[in-house]
Design an enzyme around this catalytic site. Sequence first.
Site, short mmCIF file in Angstrom:
data_model
loop_
_atom_site.label_atom_id
_atom_site.label_comp_id
_atom_site.label_asym_id
_atom_site.label_seq_id
_atom_site.Cartn_x
_atom_site.Cartn_y
_atom_site.Cartn_z
N ASP A 252 -69.53 -21.83 -47.99
CA ASP A 252 -68.26 -22.22 -48.35
C ASP A 252 -67.63 -21.29 -49.20
O ASP A 252 -68.56 -20.47 -49.87
CB ASP A 252 -68.09 -23.65 -48.94
CG ASP A 252 -66.86 -24.06 -48.90
OD1 ASP A 252 -65.79 -23.45 -48.53
OD2 ASP A 252 -66.27 -25.10 -49.69
N ARG B 11 -61.36 -31.01 -36.82
CA ARG B 11 -60.55 -31.70 -37.70
C ARG B 11 -59.45 -32.87 -37.13
O ARG B 11 -59.62 -33.95 -37.53
CB ARG B 11 -59.96 -30.84 -38.84
CG ARG B 11 -60.82 -29.91 -39.49
CD ARG B 11 -61.60 -30.64 -40.46
NE ARG B 11 -60.74 -31.43 -41.62
CZ ARG B 11 -60.09 -31.23 -42.68
NH1 ARG B 11 -60.46 -29.79 -42.78
NH2 ARG B 11 -59.19 -31.85 -43.24
N HIS C 252 -65.50 -33.78 -49.90
CA HIS C 252 -64.52 -33.52 -48.37
C HIS C 252 -64.94 -34.41 -47.13
O HIS C 252 -65.48 -33.54 -46.32
CB HIS C 252 -64.44 -32.17 -48.23
CG HIS C 252 -63.17 -31.57 -47.54
ND1 HIS C 252 -62.09 -32.22 -47.05
CD2 HIS C 252 -62.87 -30.40 -47.14
CE1 HIS C 252 -61.42 -31.58 -46.60
NE2 HIS C 252 -61.66 -30.48 -46.46
N ARG D 207 -54.66 -35.08 -50.97
CA ARG D 207 -55.55 -33.96 -51.37
C ARG D 207 -55.27 -34.12 -52.89
O ARG D 207 -54.51 -33.68 -53.58
CB ARG D 207 -55.17 -32.58 -50.70
CG ARG D 207 -55.96 -31.54 -51.20
CD ARG D 207 -55.91 -30.35 -50.52
NE ARG D 207 -56.98 -30.42 -49.42
CZ ARG D 207 -57.46 -29.58 -48.48
NH1 ARG D 207 -56.78 -28.34 -48.76
NH2 ARG D 207 -58.06 -29.67 -47.62
N GLN E 175 -63.84 -33.22 -43.65
CA GLN E 175 -64.42 -31.93 -43.06
C GLN E 175 -65.72 -32.25 -42.36
O GLN E 175 -65.97 -31.54 -41.53
CB GLN E 175 -64.46 -31.02 -44.43
CG GLN E 175 -65.13 -29.64 -43.98
CD GLN E 175 -63.95 -28.96 -43.10
OE1 GLN E 175 -62.85 -28.59 -43.22
NE2 GLN E 175 -64.84 -28.64 -41.76
N CYS F 217 -66.11 -24.29 -43.70
CA CYS F 217 -65.00 -25.24 -43.36
C CYS F 217 -63.72 -24.38 -43.36
O CYS F 217 -62.70 -24.96 -42.96
CB CYS F 217 -64.81 -26.08 -44.55
SG CYS F 217 -64.55 -25.38 -46.19
N1 CP Z 1 -61.02 -26.86 -44.36
C1 CP Z 1 -59.97 -27.17 -45.10
O1 CP Z 1 -59.66 -28.23 -45.58
O2 CP Z 1 -58.84 -26.46 -44.88
P1 CP Z 1 -57.42 -26.55 -45.58
O3 CP Z 1 -57.73 -26.26 -47.11
O4 CP Z 1 -56.64 -25.24 -44.86
O5 CP Z 1 -56.82 -27.74 -45.41
N1 NVA Z 2 -64.63 -25.79 -51.33
C1 NVA Z 2 -63.13 -25.55 -51.16
C2 NVA Z 2 -62.82 -26.25 -49.45
C3 NVA Z 2 -61.54 -25.81 -49.09
C4 NVA Z 2 -61.14 -26.52 -47.87
C5 NVA Z 2 -62.30 -25.81 -52.13
O1 NVA Z 2 -62.25 -27.14 -52.74
O2 NVA Z 2 -61.41 -25.17 -52.39
#
Ligand code: CP
Ligand code: NVA
Length: 309
Positions: free
Chosen positions: A228, A295, A137, A110, A140, A267
């Site tokens: 989101d 997931r 992502h 990440r 997701q 998400c």
């Molecule tokens: N939706 C998602 O990726 O959640 P987290 O940020 O908790 O991993």
């Molecule tokens: N768009 C959000 C998604 C989190 C899972 C972010 O990047 O923070």
Amino acid sequence: MKKITLSPSQHFIDLLDIDATTLRALLDEARAIKQARKAGRKHAMLKDKKLAMIFEKHSTRTRVSFEAGMLELGGHALNLTSNDLQLGRGESIADTARVLSRYVNGIMMRANDHNSLLELAHYAEVPVINGLTDRCHPCQVMADLLTFEEQRGNIRGATVVWIGDGNNVCNSWISAAIRFGFHLRIACPPALMPGSAYLEAATREKAGVTVIESPQDAVQDADAVITDTWVSMGTETSETRKHMLRPYQVDDALMAKAGKDALFFHCLPAHRGEEVTAGVIDGPASVVWDEAENRLHAQKSILLWCMRG
Ligand code: CP
Ligand code: NVA
């Protein structure tokens, strides 16, 4: 379970990198894995394989679902934050990739900057999986597609509506619309459009992706309404931003304008009272807990595709 043909080192970085047939096979395998788990059948197909997980940002779902997924597949996941690694003290991504490749069978990252993930993949000798970047992502959205199809059948031809910030998750929905052949309407403020590369890909591939300003127009006859957070990780919170996004809150009135069977997706993490009201996310149209569960299943399928040798 159907075996997907593998090439030696395949990364899962962006849905646009992967052809439609492979993505469909991944989704079908995710459904099969979910059924196997529900029936109590063991599916330890990654016995003794190891996944390194590098987190530059917070995570609940991604971290836990990858770790649980690796355990259920018979393998092991190592949870590494960039601060714990020498990466946090300036060791290069290239050297980190070379070294981790000698210990583990795959790396999930990440990353703050998508380019860091690309660099990791360039130097890694094992598959690299995108656990979210500022650009997209993909894990997701694979889980979201699985969720939609569980409820409504094949997504081809369906109408999916994105409301709010044209962010990383929205970019992966655009990629999914291209590969899976559904209509995607995006309602966002003009200053918060999705990535131009994704919109250009949609135009090039003649996908049914449209961007409009009005959320009320966008949701007409929707099969799914998605939103989101207004402030993604790494984005600066500002009143201007919140002011721009306020008309894009998904509330009961907006859901009432969508098709009566429209599902609500998010998400997570969610901010009740900002991008969505409690009435919608905790109401009957919401499938957010299935999305979160899925997931696990979607990523097991991705892990198998990447790491089953
Ligand atoms: N939706 C998602 O990726 O959640 P987290 O940020 O908790 O991993
Ligand atoms: N768009 C959000 C998604 C989190 C899972 C972010 O990047 O923070």
